[in-house]
Design a protein around this motif. Structure first.
Motif, PDB file in Angstrom:
ATOM      1  N   ALA A   1       7.593   2.942  13.082  1.00  0.00           N
ATOM      2  CA  ALA A   1       6.697   3.510  12.071  1.00  0.00           C
ATOM      3  C   ALA A   1       7.427   3.748  10.754  1.00  0.00           C
ATOM      4  CB  ALA A   1       6.078   4.814  12.575  1.00  0.00           C
ATOM      5  N   SER A   2       8.665   4.209  10.809  1.00  0.00           N
ATOM      6  CA  SER A   2       9.399   4.468   9.572  1.00  0.00           C
ATOM      7  C   SER A   2       9.689   3.165   8.835  1.00  0.00           C
ATOM      8  CB  SER A   2      10.705   5.217   9.862  1.00  0.00           C
ATOM      9  OG  SER A   2      11.620   4.404  10.566  1.00  0.00           O
ATOM     10  N   GLU A   3      10.003   2.106   9.562  1.00  0.00           N
ATOM     11  CA  GLU A   3      10.259   0.824   8.910  1.00  0.00           C
ATOM     12  C   GLU A   3       8.966   0.197   8.396  1.00  0.00           C
ATOM     13  OE1 GLU A   3      12.577  -1.510  11.621  1.00  0.00           O
ATOM     14  OE2 GLU A   3      14.418  -0.393  11.170  1.00  0.00           O
ATOM     15  N   ALA A   4       7.869   0.421   9.093  1.00  0.00           N
ATOM     16  CA  ALA A   4       6.578  -0.055   8.602  1.00  0.00           C
ATOM     17  C   ALA A   4       6.180   0.678   7.331  1.00  0.00           C
ATOM     18  CB  ALA A   4       5.506   0.126   9.675  1.00  0.00           C
ATOM     19  N   ALA A   5       6.432   1.974   7.288  1.00  0.00           N
ATOM     20  CA  ALA A   5       6.140   2.742   6.071  1.00  0.00           C
ATOM     21  C   ALA A   5       6.971   2.225   4.909  1.00  0.00           C
ATOM     22  CB  ALA A   5       6.427   4.228   6.312  1.00  0.00           C
ATOM     23  N   ALA A   6       8.234   1.919   5.175  1.00  0.00           N
ATOM     24  CA  ALA A   6       9.094   1.388   4.108  1.00  0.00           C
ATOM     25  C   ALA A   6       8.588   0.029   3.629  1.00  0.00           C
ATOM     26  CB  ALA A   6      10.529   1.276   4.617  1.00  0.00           C
ATOM     27  N   ALA A   7       8.102  -0.789   4.551  1.00  0.00           N
ATOM     28  CA  ALA A   7       7.582  -2.108   4.167  1.00  0.00           C
ATOM     29  C   ALA A   7       6.341  -1.976   3.293  1.00  0.00           C
ATOM     30  CB  ALA A   7       7.270  -2.931   5.413  1.00  0.00           C
ATOM     31  N   SER A   8       5.470  -1.034   3.623  1.00  0.00           N
ATOM     32  CA  SER A   8       4.268  -0.833   2.807  1.00  0.00           C
ATOM     33  C   SER A   8       4.638  -0.304   1.426  1.00  0.00           C
ATOM     34  CB  SER A   8       3.290   0.111   3.516  1.00  0.00           C
ATOM     35  OG  SER A   8       3.852   1.399   3.674  1.00  0.00           O
ATOM     36  N   ALA A   9       5.659   0.562   1.359  1.00  0.00           N
ATOM     37  CA  ALA A   9       6.105   1.071   0.062  1.00  0.00           C
ATOM     38  C   ALA A   9       6.715  -0.044  -0.776  1.00  0.00           C
ATOM     39  CB  ALA A   9       7.122   2.197   0.266  1.00  0.00           C
ATOM     40  N   THR A  10       7.470  -0.927  -0.136  1.00  0.00           N
ATOM     41  CA  THR A  10       8.053  -2.063  -0.848  1.00  0.00           C
ATOM     42  C   THR A  10       6.954  -2.969  -1.395  1.00  0.00           C
ATOM     43  OG1 THR A  10      10.054  -2.023   0.508  1.00  0.00           O
ATOM     44  CG2 THR A  10       9.532  -4.095  -0.607  1.00  0.00           C
ATOM     45  N   ALA A  11       5.931  -3.231  -0.580  1.00  0.00           N
ATOM     46  CA  ALA A  11       4.821  -4.072  -1.028  1.00  0.00           C
ATOM     47  C   ALA A  11       4.088  -3.433  -2.201  1.00  0.00           C
ATOM     48  CB  ALA A  11       3.859  -4.326   0.127  1.00  0.00           C
ATOM     49  N   ALA A  12       3.969  -2.109  -2.169  1.00  0.00           N
ATOM     50  CA  ALA A  12       3.262  -1.417  -3.254  1.00  0.00           C
ATOM     51  C   ALA A  12       3.994  -1.514  -4.583  1.00  0.00           C
ATOM     52  CB  ALA A  12       3.062   0.055  -2.880  1.00  0.00           C
ATOM     53  N   ARG A  13       5.293  -1.802  -4.542  1.00  0.00           N
ATOM     54  CA  ARG A  13       6.062  -1.953  -5.780  1.00  0.00           C
ATOM     55  C   ARG A  13       6.014  -3.376  -6.330  1.00  0.00           C
ATOM     56  NH1 ARG A  13       9.460   1.704  -2.891  1.00  0.00           N
ATOM     57  NH2 ARG A  13      10.718  -0.002  -2.060  1.00  0.00           N
ATOM     58  N   THR A  14       5.232  -4.256  -5.693  1.00  0.00           N
ATOM     59  CA  THR A  14       5.086  -5.615  -6.197  1.00  0.00           C
ATOM     60  C   THR A  14       4.440  -5.580  -7.582  1.00  0.00           C
ATOM     61  OG1 THR A  14       4.807  -6.455  -3.939  1.00  0.00           O
ATOM     62  CG2 THR A  14       4.088  -7.889  -5.732  1.00  0.00           C
ATOM     63  N   PRO A  15       4.999  -6.263  -8.561  1.00  0.00           N
ATOM     64  CA  PRO A  15       4.431  -6.206  -9.923  1.00  0.00           C
ATOM     65  C   PRO A  15       3.008  -6.766  -9.982  1.00  0.00           C
ATOM     66  CG  PRO A  15       6.661  -7.121  -9.939  1.00  0.00           C
ATOM     67  CD  PRO A  15       6.241  -7.055  -8.501  1.00  0.00           C
ATOM     68  N   ARG A  16       2.206  -6.130 -10.824  1.00  0.00           N
ATOM     69  CA  ARG A  16       0.873  -6.627 -11.204  1.00  0.00           C
ATOM     70  C   ARG A  16      -0.105  -6.761 -10.025  1.00  0.00           C
ATOM     71  NH1 ARG A  16       4.576  -9.601 -13.774  1.00  0.00           N
ATOM     72  NH2 ARG A  16       4.316 -11.382 -12.393  1.00  0.00           N
ATOM     73  N   ILE A  17       0.027  -5.877  -9.016  1.00  0.00           N
ATOM     74  CA  ILE A  17      -0.994  -5.900  -7.971  1.00  0.00           C
ATOM     75  C   ILE A  17      -2.198  -5.081  -8.424  1.00  0.00           C
ATOM     76  CG2 ILE A  17       0.629  -6.254  -6.080  1.00  0.00           C
ATOM     77  CD1 ILE A  17       0.441  -3.300  -5.427  1.00  0.00           C
ATOM     78  N   ALA A  18      -3.357  -5.383  -7.871  1.00  0.00           N
ATOM     79  CA  ALA A  18      -4.592  -4.700  -8.253  1.00  0.00           C
ATOM     80  C   ALA A  18      -4.559  -3.240  -7.800  1.00  0.00           C
ATOM     81  CB  ALA A  18      -5.790  -5.415  -7.637  1.00  0.00           C
ATOM     82  N   PRO A  19      -5.222  -2.349  -8.522  1.00  0.00           N
ATOM     83  CA  PRO A  19      -5.261  -0.933  -8.131  1.00  0.00           C
ATOM     84  C   PRO A  19      -5.773  -0.725  -6.707  1.00  0.00           C
ATOM     85  CG  PRO A  19      -6.066  -1.186 -10.378  1.00  0.00           C
ATOM     86  CD  PRO A  19      -5.884  -2.566  -9.842  1.00  0.00           C
ATOM     87  N   ALA A  20      -6.795  -1.494  -6.306  1.00  0.00           N
ATOM     88  CA  ALA A  20      -7.323  -1.334  -4.949  1.00  0.00           C
ATOM     89  C   ALA A  20      -6.280  -1.705  -3.904  1.00  0.00           C
ATOM     90  CB  ALA A  20      -8.574  -2.192  -4.769  1.00  0.00           C
ATOM     91  N   THR A  21      -5.462  -2.721  -4.196  1.00  0.00           N
ATOM     92  CA  THR A  21      -4.400  -3.120  -3.272  1.00  0.00           C
ATOM     93  C   THR A  21      -3.343  -2.023  -3.179  1.00  0.00           C
ATOM     94  OG1 THR A  21      -4.744  -5.422  -3.941  1.00  0.00           O
ATOM     95  CG2 THR A  21      -2.718  -4.920  -2.737  1.00  0.00           C
ATOM     96  N   ALA A  22      -2.962  -1.492  -4.336  1.00  0.00           N
ATOM     97  CA  ALA A  22      -1.976  -0.407  -4.348  1.00  0.00           C
ATOM     98  C   ALA A  22      -2.497   0.817  -3.599  1.00  0.00           C
ATOM     99  CB  ALA A  22      -1.625  -0.043  -5.791  1.00  0.00           C
ATOM    100  N   TYR A  23      -3.786   1.114  -3.767  1.00  0.00           N
ATOM    101  CA  TYR A  23      -4.378   2.262  -3.078  1.00  0.00           C
ATOM    102  C   TYR A  23      -4.324   2.055  -1.558  1.00  0.00           C
ATOM    103  CZ  TYR A  23      -7.906   5.426  -1.234  1.00  0.00           C
ATOM    104  OH  TYR A  23      -8.559   6.374  -0.498  1.00  0.00           O
ATOM    105  N   ALA A  24      -4.696   0.856  -1.109  1.00  0.00           N
ATOM    106  CA  ALA A  24      -4.683   0.572   0.325  1.00  0.00           C
ATOM    107  C   ALA A  24      -3.263   0.687   0.880  1.00  0.00           C
ATOM    108  CB  ALA A  24      -5.247  -0.824   0.588  1.00  0.00           C
ATOM    109  N   LEU A  25      -2.287   0.209   0.145  1.00  0.00           N
ATOM    110  CA  LEU A  25      -0.898   0.304   0.597  1.00  0.00           C
ATOM    111  C   LEU A  25      -0.426   1.755   0.623  1.00  0.00           C
ATOM    112  CD1 LEU A  25       0.553  -2.782  -1.305  1.00  0.00           C
ATOM    113  CD2 LEU A  25       0.367  -2.535   1.181  1.00  0.00           C
TER     114      LEU A  25
END
Length: 318
Positions: free
Chosen positions: A264-288
């Protein structure tokens, strides 16, 4: 898994070298069996994964036992083989870890997108449903790429001269264990049990140093490293008790709680890393963001579970 030393230790028979040697030879045989299955699996991903899991398990048991009972073996040999087995088990684990992480995150996104308990941001009804599909696609791209790289690294490792040297060393171990001639002649209760107690003491100290789950913050990953270290020490302790022929079912159950914590901790880190992807849509960032919070809640739940399980374990040992 069979515990071949149980009768010897229960009756007080056999030397420390007899008991440790029997266990190490059994694990070396399991390693070689897993290697053969991996070679025979070919393109069958499921069989290959099972074989790799068997290889990892045997490698961890051998390396853990060589660490705990180092003085009973030829130390220079034990140190070298342990280092190589840690490298191998870590390399083999990466591909499975990325695949399991992706499955965990996609399953969580699917669950969360249909949950009435997750509020949508103001003025964006249905944002989680829309964003979860994009978030899932982003995670799939990132983790599939990481898994592909890990798969290539595994194939490269298994074809290397370094791996063949490890396999040759384990093949020798399956028939002959290099032991210290003095320590190996000692009695189990005078040699192996005190060494196993050292591993238990290290684990108990690490558990005592953990902050209580109720004191930590759900989204704070600051203490994850301490929990991962407890997981490692618990595994070493469990293998030591297993080598002595003891029932390790409770230890294994506590270990599974820490496995869930790590996942779970590594999955949380992966979602946080994905959320830092440049220029993602607000809805995508919210879901992450929702996904990250969900996985951190899973981390906290695993911590509570472990602490509940640890009390009976310590009571049984006292």
């Amino acid at each position: 898994m069979a515990l071949p030393n149980h009768d010897l230790t229960a009756r007080g028979e056999g030397s420390a070298g007899d008991v440790l040697g029997t266990y190490l030879r059994a694990q070396a045989t399991s390693f070689l069996r897993g290697l053969r299955l991996h070679e025979e699996s070919g393109a069958d991903a499921a069989e290959g994964s099972d074989a790799a899991r068997s290889l990892r398990g045997a490698a961890r048991r051998i390396s853990g036992s060589l660490s705990t009972f180092r003085v009973v073996t030829e130390s220079s040999w034990a140190d070298g083989l342990r280092t190589e087995l840690v490298w191998l088990s870590s390399t083999l684990a990466d591909e499975h870890a990325y695949a399991a992480r992706l499955t965990r995150l996609l399953d969580a996104l699917h669950r969360l997108s249909g949950s009435p308990e997750v509020p949508a941001p103001r003025g964006a009804a249905g944002a989680l449903t829309v964003g979860s599909a994009r978030a899932g696609a982003l995670l799939e791209r990132q983790l599939t790429l990481a898994r592909t790289r890990a798969h290539s690294a595994t194939l490269q490792a298994l074809g290397s001269s370094r791996f063949h040297a490890v396999a040759d060393a384990v093949a020798v171990l399956a028939s002959e264990v290099p032991l210290d001639p003095v320590a190996a002649r000692g009695r189990v209760d005078e040699v192996l049990i005190p060494l196993a107690e050292v591993a238990h003491t290290r684990l108990s100290s690490a558990v005592s140093a953990l902050p209580h789950a109720a004191e930590s913050q759900p989204y704070n990953a600051e203490h994850d490293g301490s929990w991962h270290e407890v997981r490692r020490l618990l595994r070493v302790h469990r293998y030591a008790r297993e080598a002595l022929g003891e029932d390790v079912a409770r230890l294994a159950q506590a270990g599974r709680a820490l496995d869930r914590h790590r996942d779970a901790s590594e999955a949380a880190a992966a979602s946080a890393t994905a959320a830092r992807t440049p220029r993602i849509a607000p809805a995508t960032a919210y879901a992450l963001g929702v996904l990250h919070a969900d996985q951190r809640h899973e981390v906290e739940a695993a911590r509570f579970t472990f602490q509940d399980l640890w009390q009976p374990v310590t009571a049984a040992a006292s």
